[in-house]
Scaffold this motif. Sequence first.
Motif, PDB file in Angstrom:
ATOM      1  N   ARG A  49       1.691  -1.076  37.948  1.00  0.00           N
ATOM      2  CA  ARG A  49       1.404  -2.374  38.549  1.00  0.00           C
ATOM      3  C   ARG A  49      -0.081  -2.503  38.850  1.00  0.00           C
ATOM      4  NH1 ARG A  49       4.939  -3.416  43.612  1.00  0.00           N
ATOM      5  NH2 ARG A  49       4.203  -1.315  44.131  1.00  0.00           N
ATOM      6  N   VAL A  50      -0.606  -3.706  38.651  1.00  0.00           N
ATOM      7  CA  VAL A  50      -2.016  -3.984  38.924  1.00  0.00           C
ATOM      8  C   VAL A  50      -2.135  -5.344  39.608  1.00  0.00           C
ATOM      9  CG1 VAL A  50      -2.834  -2.644  36.945  1.00  0.00           C
ATOM     10  CG2 VAL A  50      -2.391  -5.088  36.675  1.00  0.00           C
ATOM     11  N   MET A  51      -3.288  -5.554  40.236  1.00  0.00           N
ATOM     12  CA  MET A  51      -3.625  -6.874  40.750  1.00  0.00           C
ATOM     13  C   MET A  51      -4.576  -7.510  39.752  1.00  0.00           C
ATOM     14  SD  MET A  51      -1.843  -7.259  43.427  1.00  0.00           S
ATOM     15  CE  MET A  51      -2.553  -8.796  44.032  1.00  0.00           C
ATOM     16  N   ARG A  52      -4.106  -8.580  39.096  1.00  0.00           N
ATOM     17  CA  ARG A  52      -4.904  -9.209  38.044  1.00  0.00           C
ATOM     18  C   ARG A  52      -5.653 -10.408  38.621  1.00  0.00           C
ATOM     19  NH1 ARG A  52      -4.853  -8.425  32.825  1.00  0.00           N
ATOM     20  NH2 ARG A  52      -2.818  -7.380  32.859  1.00  0.00           N
ATOM     21  N   PRO A  53      -6.997 -10.404  38.491  1.00  0.00           N
ATOM     22  CA  PRO A  53      -7.770 -11.532  39.053  1.00  0.00           C
ATOM     23  C   PRO A  53      -7.560 -12.814  38.251  1.00  0.00           C
ATOM     24  CG  PRO A  53      -9.152  -9.591  38.679  1.00  0.00           C
ATOM     25  CD  PRO A  53      -7.875  -9.356  37.956  1.00  0.00           C
ATOM     26  N   ARG A  54      -7.517 -13.916  38.960  1.00  0.00           N
ATOM     27  CA  ARG A  54      -7.597 -15.225  38.332  1.00  0.00           C
ATOM     28  C   ARG A  54      -9.056 -15.633  38.258  1.00  0.00           C
ATOM     29  NH1 ARG A  54      -2.811 -18.285  41.733  1.00  0.00           N
ATOM     30  NH2 ARG A  54      -1.037 -17.554  40.485  1.00  0.00           N
ATOM     31  N   MET A  55      -9.323 -16.740  37.540  1.00  0.00           N
ATOM     32  CA  MET A  55     -10.686 -17.252  37.482  1.00  0.00           C
ATOM     33  C   MET A  55     -11.155 -17.627  38.880  1.00  0.00           C
ATOM     34  SD  MET A  55     -10.588 -19.656  34.066  1.00  0.00           S
ATOM     35  CE  MET A  55     -12.332 -20.030  34.182  1.00  0.00           C
ATOM     36  N   ALA A  56     -12.362 -17.188  39.230  1.00  0.00           N
ATOM     37  CA  ALA A  56     -12.918 -17.539  40.541  1.00  0.00           C
ATOM     38  C   ALA A  56     -13.213 -19.039  40.592  1.00  0.00           C
ATOM     39  CB  ALA A  56     -14.185 -16.750  40.795  1.00  0.00           C
ATOM     40  N   VAL A  57     -13.073 -19.610  41.776  1.00  0.00           N
ATOM     41  CA  VAL A  57     -13.311 -21.039  41.989  1.00  0.00           C
ATOM     42  C   VAL A  57     -14.410 -21.200  43.028  1.00  0.00           C
ATOM     43  CG1 VAL A  57     -12.312 -23.213  42.824  1.00  0.00           C
ATOM     44  CG2 VAL A  57     -10.928 -21.654  41.425  1.00  0.00           C
ATOM     45  N   LEU A  58     -15.425 -21.989  42.695  1.00  0.00           N
ATOM     46  CA  LEU A  58     -16.434 -22.368  43.688  1.00  0.00           C
ATOM     47  C   LEU A  58     -16.013 -23.711  44.258  1.00  0.00           C
ATOM     48  CD1 LEU A  58     -19.161 -21.644  45.030  1.00  0.00           C
ATOM     49  CD2 LEU A  58     -20.254 -23.097  43.304  1.00  0.00           C
ATOM     50  N   GLN A  59     -15.846 -23.742  45.570  1.00  0.00           N
ATOM     51  CA  GLN A  59     -15.350 -24.943  46.230  1.00  0.00           C
ATOM     52  C   GLN A  59     -16.422 -25.528  47.145  1.00  0.00           C
ATOM     53  OE1 GLN A  59     -12.163 -24.962  49.527  1.00  0.00           O
ATOM     54  NE2 GLN A  59     -11.037 -25.520  47.666  1.00  0.00           N
ATOM     55  N   TRP A  60     -16.659 -26.809  46.967  1.00  0.00           N
ATOM     56  CA  TRP A  60     -17.615 -27.538  47.797  1.00  0.00           C
ATOM     57  C   TRP A  60     -16.881 -28.587  48.597  1.00  0.00           C
ATOM     58  CZ3 TRP A  60     -20.625 -32.380  46.213  1.00  0.00           C
ATOM     59  CH2 TRP A  60     -21.602 -32.713  47.177  1.00  0.00           C
ATOM     60  N   GLY A  61     -17.064 -28.581  49.889  1.00  0.00           N
ATOM     61  CA  GLY A  61     -16.511 -29.611  50.759  1.00  0.00           C
ATOM     62  C   GLY A  61     -17.631 -30.239  51.557  1.00  0.00           C
ATOM     63  N   VAL A  62     -17.677 -31.572  51.583  1.00  0.00           N
ATOM     64  CA  VAL A  62     -18.802 -32.254  52.219  1.00  0.00           C
ATOM     65  C   VAL A  62     -18.317 -33.537  52.896  1.00  0.00           C
ATOM     66  CG1 VAL A  62     -19.407 -33.509  50.099  1.00  0.00           C
ATOM     67  CG2 VAL A  62     -21.162 -33.121  51.863  1.00  0.00           C
ATOM     68  N   LEU A  63     -18.930 -33.849  54.016  1.00  0.00           N
ATOM     69  CA  LEU A  63     -18.641 -35.074  54.743  1.00  0.00           C
ATOM     70  C   LEU A  63     -19.751 -36.074  54.432  1.00  0.00           C
ATOM     71  CD1 LEU A  63     -16.605 -36.126  56.968  1.00  0.00           C
ATOM     72  CD2 LEU A  63     -18.376 -35.513  58.635  1.00  0.00           C
ATOM     73  N   LYS A  64     -19.380 -37.270  53.956  1.00  0.00           N
ATOM     74  CA  LYS A  64     -20.382 -38.272  53.649  1.00  0.00           C
ATOM     75  C   LYS A  64     -20.934 -38.849  54.941  1.00  0.00           C
ATOM     76  CE  LYS A  64     -21.089 -42.536  50.978  1.00  0.00           C
ATOM     77  NZ  LYS A  64     -20.486 -43.501  50.028  1.00  0.00           N
ATOM     78  N   PRO A  65     -22.243 -38.928  55.087  1.00  0.00           N
ATOM     79  CA  PRO A  65     -22.822 -39.428  56.338  1.00  0.00           C
ATOM     80  C   PRO A  65     -22.375 -40.861  56.647  1.00  0.00           C
ATOM     81  CG  PRO A  65     -24.507 -38.413  54.962  1.00  0.00           C
ATOM     82  CD  PRO A  65     -23.283 -38.531  54.122  1.00  0.00           C
ATOM     83  N   ASP A  66     -22.328 -41.171  57.955  1.00  0.00           N
ATOM     84  CA  ASP A  66     -21.967 -42.521  58.380  1.00  0.00           C
ATOM     85  C   ASP A  66     -23.047 -43.538  58.010  1.00  0.00           C
ATOM     86  OD1 ASP A  66     -19.458 -42.017  59.509  1.00  0.00           O
ATOM     87  OD2 ASP A  66     -20.396 -41.208  61.306  1.00  0.00           O
ATOM     88  N   SER A  67     -24.276 -43.061  57.835  1.00  0.00           N
ATOM     89  CA  SER A  67     -25.371 -43.926  57.432  1.00  0.00           C
ATOM     90  C   SER A  67     -26.193 -43.191  56.393  1.00  0.00           C
ATOM     91  CB  SER A  67     -26.235 -44.321  58.633  1.00  0.00           C
ATOM     92  OG  SER A  67     -26.735 -43.156  59.259  1.00  0.00           O
ATOM     93  N   PRO A  68     -26.882 -43.896  55.502  1.00  0.00           N
ATOM     94  CA  PRO A  68     -27.672 -43.249  54.452  1.00  0.00           C
ATOM     95  C   PRO A  68     -28.685 -42.288  55.034  1.00  0.00           C
ATOM     96  CG  PRO A  68     -27.493 -45.595  54.044  1.00  0.00           C
ATOM     97  CD  PRO A  68     -26.955 -45.384  55.426  1.00  0.00           C
ATOM     98  N   ALA A  69     -28.854 -41.153  54.365  1.00  0.00           N
ATOM     99  CA  ALA A  69     -29.830 -40.141  54.830  1.00  0.00           C
ATOM    100  C   ALA A  69     -31.235 -40.650  54.609  1.00  0.00           C
ATOM    101  CB  ALA A  69     -29.602 -38.846  54.069  1.00  0.00           C
TER     102      ALA A  69
END
Length: 400
Positions: A380-400
């Motif tokens: 038995r082995v632990m087989r890696p899946r493809m790594a995922v880069l995840q970005w989460g962002v909150l859009k500002p209430d007013s333009p930067a």
Amino acid sequence: MSVWLDIIGMSEMGIEALPPALRQRVTSAGIVLGPERLVRGLRNGVVWKPTLEAMLEQVKHYRDTATVILATGDPMWFGIGATLSQHLDISEYRVHPGASAFQLAALKMGWPLQNAVTISIHGRPPELLHPLILPGNRILALTTDATTAPHVARMLEARGYSQSRLTVLENLGATTEKVSMAPAAGFALSIGDFYVLAIDCVADAGAALLPPVPGLPDDIFATDGQLTKREVRATSLAKLAPYPGALLWDVGAGCGSIAVEWMRAARDAKAIAFEREGERLQMIAVNADKLGVPGIRMINGDAPGNFAGLPIPDALFLGGSVADEALFEACWIALRAGGRLVANAVTIEGEQALFARQARLGGELARIEVSVIDSVGTQRVMRPRMAVLQWGVLKPDSPA
């Protein structure tokens, strides 16, 4: 604006069972609206129009007239009062609730009402029950007609809840009241069209557990492989943060797993799934129906060309073409101020795009690496899946 509308919740005993002050309102009103069985014989009675849109116009037509609406039970609990509250100002109407069908049904069943789940599938797909079908859950449901209970019984059998007990409570509070019970398996009660359905959920051995918490098993979805895997899907939804009534755009939806689980996670949450492949749209429809969110909206075609005229999203998941800068900019513009965006990348180009956007717009970056059990020969082995880069962002209430 002064009050011109009284919404009165009645029992099956009729107008004569109302308190004197409410009976006086009914007899003195210019117009009394309601279903035919409640307004029958009234000199000022007018029967409801057949569709909700027509009913709303009918109510508004009598705005300058002292009007009464006769309903059953508590009009603010899945009733006409709840609907009209979205279209009239509170200063225009008064609600006089009676005992709700749910209260009467809970009393008959001996179920503490605060521990039961209440839902209306009156004029709605019974598939809405799917997120509620859990071991030990007790559900009280308003129904459409005699076909609802057998439909629910078949759903329970298909889900592996064949021994669940279905109780049909007909004409509650009337002299014709009738209570019948049968298991889901082989359900064959003879019933009428007016009843509350009580469901005591009992799971068979091996029945799949499908709670509304995000991260359903991958194999529960119909898919051609374009599926955000379970662990990544759970973290994506955690960052999207579903809440009641919020709208998600799932752009590049694949089989729709993110949109489906978003809608299951919060009351009245809505989702639009954008997908250009026709076969995947069919998979989204299958998954939405099977998992209890038949109201998911599907948009065919190439994004962002199909964004125009759609309601503004509170959250947006970018699941395909992550490196496409024009698509991202269109998504960012479409997202409401204060909304959340989550994007997942597995390619080098996609990762480069997310690094650049995070440097410009902020937010969080996380690399998610998951390994699953597998075998090599007899080991038995632990087989890696493809790594995922995840970005989460909150859009500002007013333009930067």
